[in-house]
Scaffold this motif. Structure first.
Motif, PDB file in Angstrom:
ATOM      1  N   TYR A 182       0.322  -0.861   0.210  1.00 20.27           N
ATOM      2  CA  TYR A 182       0.260  -0.101   0.006  1.00 20.27           C
ATOM      3  C   TYR A 182       0.859   1.489  -0.007  1.00 20.27           C
ATOM      4  CZ  TYR A 182      -3.840   3.141   1.569  1.00 20.27           C
ATOM      5  OH  TYR A 182      -3.843   4.624   1.127  1.00 20.27           O
ATOM      6  N   LEU A 183       1.598   1.391   0.816  1.00 18.35           N
ATOM      7  CA  LEU A 183       3.157   2.763   0.907  1.00 18.35           C
ATOM      8  C   LEU A 183       3.654   2.339  -0.658  1.00 18.35           C
ATOM      9  CD1 LEU A 183       4.577   2.179   4.310  1.00 18.35           C
ATOM     10  CD2 LEU A 183       2.878   3.827   3.706  1.00 18.35           C
ATOM     11  N   GLU A 184       4.107   1.305  -1.074  1.00 17.88           N
ATOM     12  CA  GLU A 184       4.975   1.380  -2.454  1.00 17.88           C
ATOM     13  C   GLU A 184       3.428   2.111  -3.059  1.00 17.88           C
ATOM     14  OE1 GLU A 184       5.580  -2.436  -3.075  1.00 17.88           O
ATOM     15  OE2 GLU A 184       7.567  -2.619  -1.878  1.00 17.88           O
ATOM     16  N   MET A 231       7.710   5.506   1.774  1.00 15.09           N
ATOM     17  CA  MET A 231       7.612   5.329   2.848  1.00 15.09           C
ATOM     18  C   MET A 231       7.373   6.153   3.824  1.00 15.09           C
ATOM     19  SD  MET A 231       7.536   1.613   2.680  1.00 15.09           S
ATOM     20  CE  MET A 231       8.142   0.968   1.541  1.00 15.09           C
ATOM     21  N   ASP A 232       6.832   7.379   3.929  1.00 14.36           N
ATOM     22  CA  ASP A 232       6.904   8.467   4.486  1.00 14.36           C
ATOM     23  C   ASP A 232       5.366   8.560   5.338  1.00 14.36           C
ATOM     24  OD1 ASP A 232       9.327   9.617   4.150  1.00 14.36           O
ATOM     25  OD2 ASP A 232       8.706  10.332   2.626  1.00 14.36           O
ATOM     26  N   ASP A 233       5.396   9.233   6.727  1.00 13.69           N
ATOM     27  CA  ASP A 233       4.185   9.145   6.822  1.00 13.69           C
ATOM     28  C   ASP A 233       3.090   8.040   7.464  1.00 13.69           C
ATOM     29  OD1 ASP A 233       4.077  12.385   6.479  1.00 13.69           O
ATOM     30  OD2 ASP A 233       3.735  12.526   4.631  1.00 13.69           O
ATOM     31  N   ARG A 234       4.190   7.006   8.160  1.00 12.83           N
ATOM     32  CA  ARG A 234       3.408   6.065   8.262  1.00 12.83           C
ATOM     33  C   ARG A 234       2.130   5.705   8.971  1.00 12.83           C
ATOM     34  NH1 ARG A 234       9.279   2.370   9.360  1.00 12.83           N
ATOM     35  NH2 ARG A 234      10.315   2.907   7.010  1.00 12.83           N
ATOM     36  N   GLU A 275      -5.174   5.771   7.213  1.00 15.11           N
ATOM     37  CA  GLU A 275      -5.816   5.845   5.459  1.00 15.11           C
ATOM     38  C   GLU A 275      -5.963   3.972   4.887  1.00 15.11           C
ATOM     39  OE1 GLU A 275      -3.418   7.319   2.521  1.00 15.11           O
ATOM     40  OE2 GLU A 275      -3.511   9.488   3.254  1.00 15.11           O
ATOM     41  N   TYR A 276      -4.537   2.864   4.866  1.00 17.64           N
ATOM     42  CA  TYR A 276      -4.692   1.648   5.559  1.00 17.64           C
ATOM     43  C   TYR A 276      -5.866   0.728   4.768  1.00 17.64           C
ATOM     44  CZ  TYR A 276      -3.018  -3.291   4.336  1.00 17.64           C
ATOM     45  OH  TYR A 276      -2.822  -4.262   4.372  1.00 17.64           O
ATOM     46  N   LEU A 277      -5.951   0.956   6.781  1.00 17.81           N
ATOM     47  CA  LEU A 277      -7.297   0.388   6.748  1.00 17.81           C
ATOM     48  C   LEU A 277      -8.511   0.987   6.522  1.00 17.81           C
ATOM     49  CD1 LEU A 277      -6.673   1.083  10.748  1.00 17.81           C
ATOM     50  CD2 LEU A 277      -6.418  -0.895   9.462  1.00 17.81           C
ATOM     51  N   GLU A 278      -9.098   2.173   6.417  1.00 16.19           N
ATOM     52  CA  GLU A 278     -10.082   2.984   6.079  1.00 16.19           C
ATOM     53  C   GLU A 278     -10.639   2.779   4.773  1.00 16.19           C
ATOM     54  OE1 GLU A 278     -10.343   6.761   7.760  1.00 16.19           O
ATOM     55  OE2 GLU A 278      -9.861   5.743   9.460  1.00 16.19           O
ATOM     56  N   ARG A 313      -9.163   6.588  -3.792  1.00 15.65           N
ATOM     57  CA  ARG A 313      -8.200   7.222  -2.396  1.00 15.65           C
ATOM     58  C   ARG A 313      -8.874   8.771  -2.907  1.00 15.65           C
ATOM     59  NH1 ARG A 313      -2.125   8.493  -1.578  1.00 15.65           N
ATOM     60  NH2 ARG A 313      -2.197   8.839   0.233  1.00 15.65           N
ATOM     61  N   GLY A 314      -9.745   8.849  -1.641  1.00 16.50           N
ATOM     62  CA  GLY A 314     -10.084  10.968  -1.586  1.00 16.50           C
ATOM     63  C   GLY A 314     -11.975  10.818  -2.106  1.00 16.50           C
ATOM     64  N   GLN A 315     -12.149   9.950  -2.392  1.00 19.89           N
ATOM     65  CA  GLN A 315     -13.635   9.025  -2.629  1.00 19.89           C
ATOM     66  C   GLN A 315     -13.825   8.888  -2.505  1.00 19.89           C
ATOM     67  OE1 GLN A 315     -13.288   8.945  -7.810  1.00 19.89           O
ATOM     68  NE2 GLN A 315     -11.165   9.095  -7.425  1.00 19.89           N
ATOM     69  N   PRO A 316     -14.703   9.342  -0.831  1.00 22.76           N
ATOM     70  CA  PRO A 316     -15.522   7.763   0.000  1.00 22.76           C
ATOM     71  C   PRO A 316     -16.617   7.221  -0.959  1.00 22.76           C
ATOM     72  CG  PRO A 316     -15.594  10.265   1.242  1.00 22.76           C
ATOM     73  CD  PRO A 316     -14.138  10.313  -0.361  1.00 22.76           C
ATOM     74  N   ALA A 317     -17.306   8.007  -1.494  1.00 25.88           N
ATOM     75  CA  ALA A 317     -18.597   7.387  -1.826  1.00 25.88           C
ATOM     76  C   ALA A 317     -18.402   6.585  -2.849  1.00 25.88           C
ATOM     77  CB  ALA A 317     -19.619   8.799  -2.127  1.00 25.88           C
ATOM     78  N   GLN A 318     -17.197   6.549  -3.743  1.00 22.91           N
ATOM     79  CA  GLN A 318     -16.973   5.750  -4.345  1.00 22.91           C
ATOM     80  C   GLN A 318     -16.388   5.094  -4.543  1.00 22.91           C
ATOM     81  OE1 GLN A 318     -16.478   9.234  -5.145  1.00 22.91           O
ATOM     82  NE2 GLN A 318     -16.920  10.036  -6.866  1.00 22.91           N
TER      83      GLN A 318
END
Length: 399
Positions: free
Chosen positions: A149-151, A156-159, A165-168, A179-184
């Motif tokens: 996911y980080l790749e 690898m920043d902002d772990r 984010e990875y969970l949600e 990413r950034g499109q919660p409805a979709q």
């Protein structure tokens, strides 16, 4: 962006040209088809020509006619390259009736290297596995690891932020595009969920009560990391007004496990070195799907971390059990060809009382296998009587 799925690719490369059927299994949309494409591109870099690569996806309407096994076999035979290796890829092969007959016949052909994928474990059960027994190797695929996911997000920043984010956002590869499109994203996850429930389970298992199946799945999603049994689930659901018997619970749990949406972790008596037959735990294939179903408000972050660690141990090729030592529990006993390792998972152990509680079961184990305590505390690594405490995010990244 295509994530290379390096660990799975290495496995396919290792089995190239070996007289074994390569079977890639895993939940829908975890990246099986993309993995085959990546591998095919790698083959081309090794000098394999396009005419040596034959790829059929049985969820593509262009190939609907080939779901008849006799027509499929005739088609493949007519496209084999004489005196050269033909690499055959049959994607989502469970749509082909009697597919083992095709696979078995191709297996005995000269210069055939065969790869198949499927979205449920049923395709390798009982009579099917018997027909190709000893002739296949299974590669079980999961959605993206935290490292992948980080790749996919550029580095690898902002772990800490990216772990949330990875969970949600979900670990399904295409979720990165949303990413950034919660409805979709929600629509996408609901689509996967409904396809698995309706297409892979209800129709195949001929289940009439879809609502009850969904209720049971929600119950399991809500109880990840809790000790469960079919009786406990039946009793609890019946008490809440959803009457269901133990036999039906068992049937539904088996169907859900076969579709790779849930995973069962059996219990293991560490001192007695024996596997226990009751009170297993269940973990889910993707935390984002759990949030989609149940919301984030009541999510137990410790249980969620436990779920993430469990899946990572599976990715690393381990058989994973819940450990029992006297009356205490070790979260995971992980076994592979190198031996055994023990893991405790806790959100934080900064309080002395919590630390001692988590260490105690590990200290009671008298063998010399590695023991780990994984937490989200951003503290330097420490050791307690040979037990290593490591930051869970670092461990997930293999550091």
């Amino acid at each position: 962006m295509v994530i290379q799925r390096t660990e799975y690719l290495k496995k396919l490369i290792a089995f190239k040209d070996k007289q074994l059927i390569k079977v890639v299994t895993g939940i829908r949309r975890c990246g099986k088809s993309t993995l085959l494409e990546i591998y095919q591109n790698w083959l081309r870099t090794q000098g394999v020509s396009d005419r040596q690569i034959l790829c059929i996806n049985f969820e593509d309407l262009d190939f609907e006619e080939l779901t008849d096994y006799k027509k499929l076999y005739t088609y493949i035979k007519s496209n084999l390259v004489k005196d050269e290796m033909t690499y055959i890829f049959l994607d989502e092969i469970q749509h082909v009736g009697n597919f083992p007959k095709v696979v078995d016949s191709l297996y005995i052909q000269k210069n055939v290297d065969l790869y198949i994928t499927g979205s449920n474990a049923y395709m390798l059960s009982s009579e099917i596995a018997t027909l190709i027994s000893g002739r296949y190797v299974q590669i079980e695929m999961l959605p993206l690891s935290f490292k992948e996911y980080l790749e996919g997000t550029g580095g690898m920043d902002d772990r800490g932020i990216k772990y949330m984010e990875y969970l949600e956002n979900s670990s399904f590869p295409y979720a990165l595009e949303l990413r950034g499109q919660p409805a979709q994203l929600r629509d996408y996850l609901e689509g996967i969920y409904n396809t698995i429930v309706v297409k892979d389970i209800v129709s195949r298992k001929k289940i009439t009560d879809t609502a009850m199946l969904k209720s049971l799945l929600r119950f399991v999603f809500d109880n990840i990391g809790n000790v469960l049994s079919a009786k406990k689930i039946a009793d609890t659901m019946s008490a809440e007004g959803r009457k269901i018997d133990v036999k039906t619970v068992d049937k539904y749990l088996e169907a859900l496990s076969e579709s790779y949406i849930i995973y069962q972790a059996k219990r293991y008596n560490i001192k007695g070195r024996q596997y226990l037959k009751s009170l297993e735990k269940y973990y889910i294939v993707d935390v984002g799907m759990r949030y989609m179903l149940l919301g984030k408000e009541n999510a137990d972050a410790g249980r969620v971390l436990e779920n993430v660690v469990y899946l990572e141990l599976l990715r690393r090729g381990c058989d994973v059990y819940v450990g029992k030592v006297d009356d205490w529990e070790v979260d995971f006993v992980a076994q592979d060809e190198r031996g055994t390792a023990y893991y405790q998972v806790a959100l934080t152990v900064r309080e002395e009382k919590t630390l001692e509680r988590e260490l105690r079961p590990l200290r009671m184990i008298r063998d010399h296998y590695p023991k780990y305590l994984l937490t989200m505390d951003d503290d330097p690594e420490a050791q307690y009587d040979g037990i290593r405490r490591i930051n869970a995010r670092d461990w997930l990244l293999g550091e």
